[in-house]
Design a protein around this motif. Structure first.
Motif, PDB file in Angstrom:
ATOM      1  N   SER A  98      31.844 -17.988 -27.349  1.00 35.04           N
ATOM      2  CA  SER A  98      32.427 -18.658 -26.186  1.00 35.04           C
ATOM      3  C   SER A  98      32.419 -17.706 -24.995  1.00 35.04           C
ATOM      4  CB  SER A  98      33.867 -19.097 -26.481  1.00 35.04           C
ATOM      5  OG  SER A  98      34.542 -19.465 -25.283  1.00 35.04           O
ATOM      6  N   ARG A  99      31.697 -18.072 -23.940  1.00 40.08           N
ATOM      7  CA  ARG A  99      31.678 -17.224 -22.746  1.00 40.08           C
ATOM      8  C   ARG A  99      33.021 -17.273 -22.013  1.00 40.08           C
ATOM      9  NH1 ARG A  99      26.679 -15.271 -22.405  1.00 40.08           N
ATOM     10  NH2 ARG A  99      24.942 -16.520 -23.208  1.00 40.08           N
ATOM     11  N   MET A 100      33.764 -18.349 -22.183  1.00 43.21           N
ATOM     12  CA  MET A 100      35.091 -18.418 -21.600  1.00 43.21           C
ATOM     13  C   MET A 100      35.993 -17.352 -22.208  1.00 43.21           C
ATOM     14  SD  MET A 100      37.259 -19.856 -19.504  1.00 43.21           S
ATOM     15  CE  MET A 100      36.607 -21.479 -19.055  1.00 43.21           C
ATOM     16  N   THR A 102      35.046 -14.452 -23.577  1.00 41.96           N
ATOM     17  CA  THR A 102      34.659 -13.122 -23.117  1.00 41.96           C
ATOM     18  C   THR A 102      35.171 -12.869 -21.706  1.00 41.96           C
ATOM     19  OG1 THR A 102      32.503 -13.887 -22.310  1.00 41.96           O
ATOM     20  CG2 THR A 102      32.618 -13.107 -24.585  1.00 41.96           C
ATOM     21  N   THR A 103      35.200 -13.892 -20.880  1.00 42.22           N
ATOM     22  CA  THR A 103      35.732 -13.733 -19.524  1.00 42.22           C
ATOM     23  C   THR A 103      37.228 -13.449 -19.553  1.00 42.22           C
ATOM     24  OG1 THR A 103      34.059 -15.219 -18.609  1.00 42.22           O
ATOM     25  CG2 THR A 103      36.030 -14.851 -17.290  1.00 42.22           C
ATOM     26  N   LEU A 104      37.959 -14.211 -20.378  1.00 40.27           N
ATOM     27  CA  LEU A 104      39.404 -14.022 -20.459  1.00 40.27           C
ATOM     28  C   LEU A 104      39.768 -12.654 -21.023  1.00 40.27           C
ATOM     29  CD1 LEU A 104      40.440 -17.548 -21.789  1.00 40.27           C
ATOM     30  CD2 LEU A 104      40.963 -16.613 -19.540  1.00 40.27           C
ATOM     31  N   THR A 105      39.081 -12.236 -22.086  1.00 43.88           N
ATOM     32  CA  THR A 105      39.428 -10.963 -22.718  1.00 43.88           C
ATOM     33  C   THR A 105      39.053  -9.771 -21.844  1.00 43.88           C
ATOM     34  OG1 THR A 105      37.332 -11.042 -23.945  1.00 43.88           O
ATOM     35  CG2 THR A 105      39.317 -11.839 -25.077  1.00 43.88           C
ATOM     36  N   SER A 106      38.077  -9.937 -20.963  1.00 45.89           N
ATOM     37  CA  SER A 106      37.718  -8.826 -20.078  1.00 45.89           C
ATOM     38  C   SER A 106      38.873  -8.464 -19.159  1.00 45.89           C
ATOM     39  CB  SER A 106      36.477  -9.186 -19.251  1.00 45.89           C
ATOM     40  OG  SER A 106      36.770 -10.231 -18.329  1.00 45.89           O
ATOM     41  N   PHE A 107      39.715  -9.436 -18.800  1.00 42.46           N
ATOM     42  CA  PHE A 107      40.878  -9.167 -17.954  1.00 42.46           C
ATOM     43  C   PHE A 107      41.993  -8.470 -18.730  1.00 42.46           C
ATOM     44  CE2 PHE A 107      38.914 -12.765 -15.656  1.00 42.46           C
ATOM     45  CZ  PHE A 107      38.753 -12.157 -14.412  1.00 42.46           C
ATOM     46  N   TYR A 113      32.405  -9.529 -26.880  1.00 40.29           N
ATOM     47  CA  TYR A 113      31.108  -9.866 -26.306  1.00 40.29           C
ATOM     48  C   TYR A 113      30.558 -11.155 -26.899  1.00 40.29           C
ATOM     49  CZ  TYR A 113      31.544  -5.060 -24.773  1.00 40.29           C
ATOM     50  OH  TYR A 113      32.005  -3.903 -24.225  1.00 40.29           O
ATOM     51  N   TYR A 114      29.697 -11.783 -26.107  1.00 37.47           N
ATOM     52  CA  TYR A 114      29.120 -13.070 -26.527  1.00 37.47           C
ATOM     53  C   TYR A 114      27.990 -12.869 -27.531  1.00 37.47           C
ATOM     54  CZ  TYR A 114      26.941 -17.610 -26.529  1.00 37.47           C
ATOM     55  OH  TYR A 114      26.422 -18.806 -26.934  1.00 37.47           O
TER      56      TYR A 114
END
Length: 235
Positions: A98-100, A102-107, A113-114
């Motif tokens: 889920s790319r969503m 990976t975006t959330l966890t980056s914050f 990673y995807y």
């Protein structure tokens, strides 16, 4: 879902595939400030452990973070360590489809990673289920019985040693982040490995292809409730 943690997850179809290795091999990828959680095997040798853990997150909620409704599949690669007296893991890699996510966890400073991941289960004759996972880092097929059966694995590794881990460490850059976890006891049963290749662990230098095909333990958990706090910097 009942937990006091900031993030709550329901995980289904969890598979833990574990290898016992010389501590010096695992130490190469685990910060020296973390104590390896080791055991002495039947030959009198001290061994450390790494696992590939696959699962499907079917519910993800938070009372403090504005999380969307998400369902995704994940594969974690982890080494077994201790946080003082508390059993813990150190994440070597975490992959989700889920790319969503990976975006959330980056914050949150969590290195997720995807990767394309396909986890499926299907009936495989009376009383058995076939579990398959296909991803770039792990390909495996195992058979799971409705009731625990002798598989030839797990004899020296109690299931609780693998499943009951209350702290996770994740390295990010030069730092290390700690994630405290709350979970009930997981009802794990042994799984019979048909075939497995852990390419990610081979690439990290932990396993040879021959070792990858011969895990020391395989456990299946139908469902688990996990609560986690947002990561905090350990150092």
């Amino acid at each position: 879902m009942t937990t006091n943690k900031q993030i709550q997850m329901v995980m289904r179809d969890m598979l833990f595939i574990t290898w016992a290795l010389p501590p010096e091999v695992v130490r190469k990828l685990v910060d020296e400030r973390l104590e390896l959680d080791t055991k002495t095997d039947s030959k009198g040798q001290v061994v450390a452990f790494v696992s590939a853990v696959c699962f499907h997150v079917t519910e993800l909620r938070s009372g403090v973070l504005p999380l969307p409704s998400l369902s995704f599949q994940q594969v974690n690669y982890r080494a077994y360590v201790r946080a003082g007296a508390v059993p813990a893991v150190c994440f070597l890699e975490m992959k989700v489809n889920s790319r969503m996510v990976t975006t959330l966890t980056s914050f949150m400073s969590v290195p997720v990673y995807y990767e394309d991941i396909d986890i499926t289960t299907s009936a495989a004759g009376p009383g058995f289920m076939r579990y398959t996972v296909k991803s770039a880092g792990l390909r495996a097929e195992v058979m799971v019985a409705q009731h625990d059966v002798e598989t030839g694995l797990d004899a020296e590794i109690p299931p609780q040693f693998i499943t009951q881990r209350l702290v996770g460490y994740a390295g990010a850059g030069n730092g290390m982040f700690r994630i405290d976890v709350e979970q009930p006891g997981l009802d794990a049963v042994s799984a019979r490995v048909q075939n497995v290749q852990a390419s990610s662990l081979e690439r990290l230098g932990l396993l040879t292809p021959a070792q990858s095909a011969r895990p020391d333990s395989a456990l299946y958990v139908r469902e688990g409730l996990f609560g986690a706090d947002t990561p905090v910097r350990e150092w």
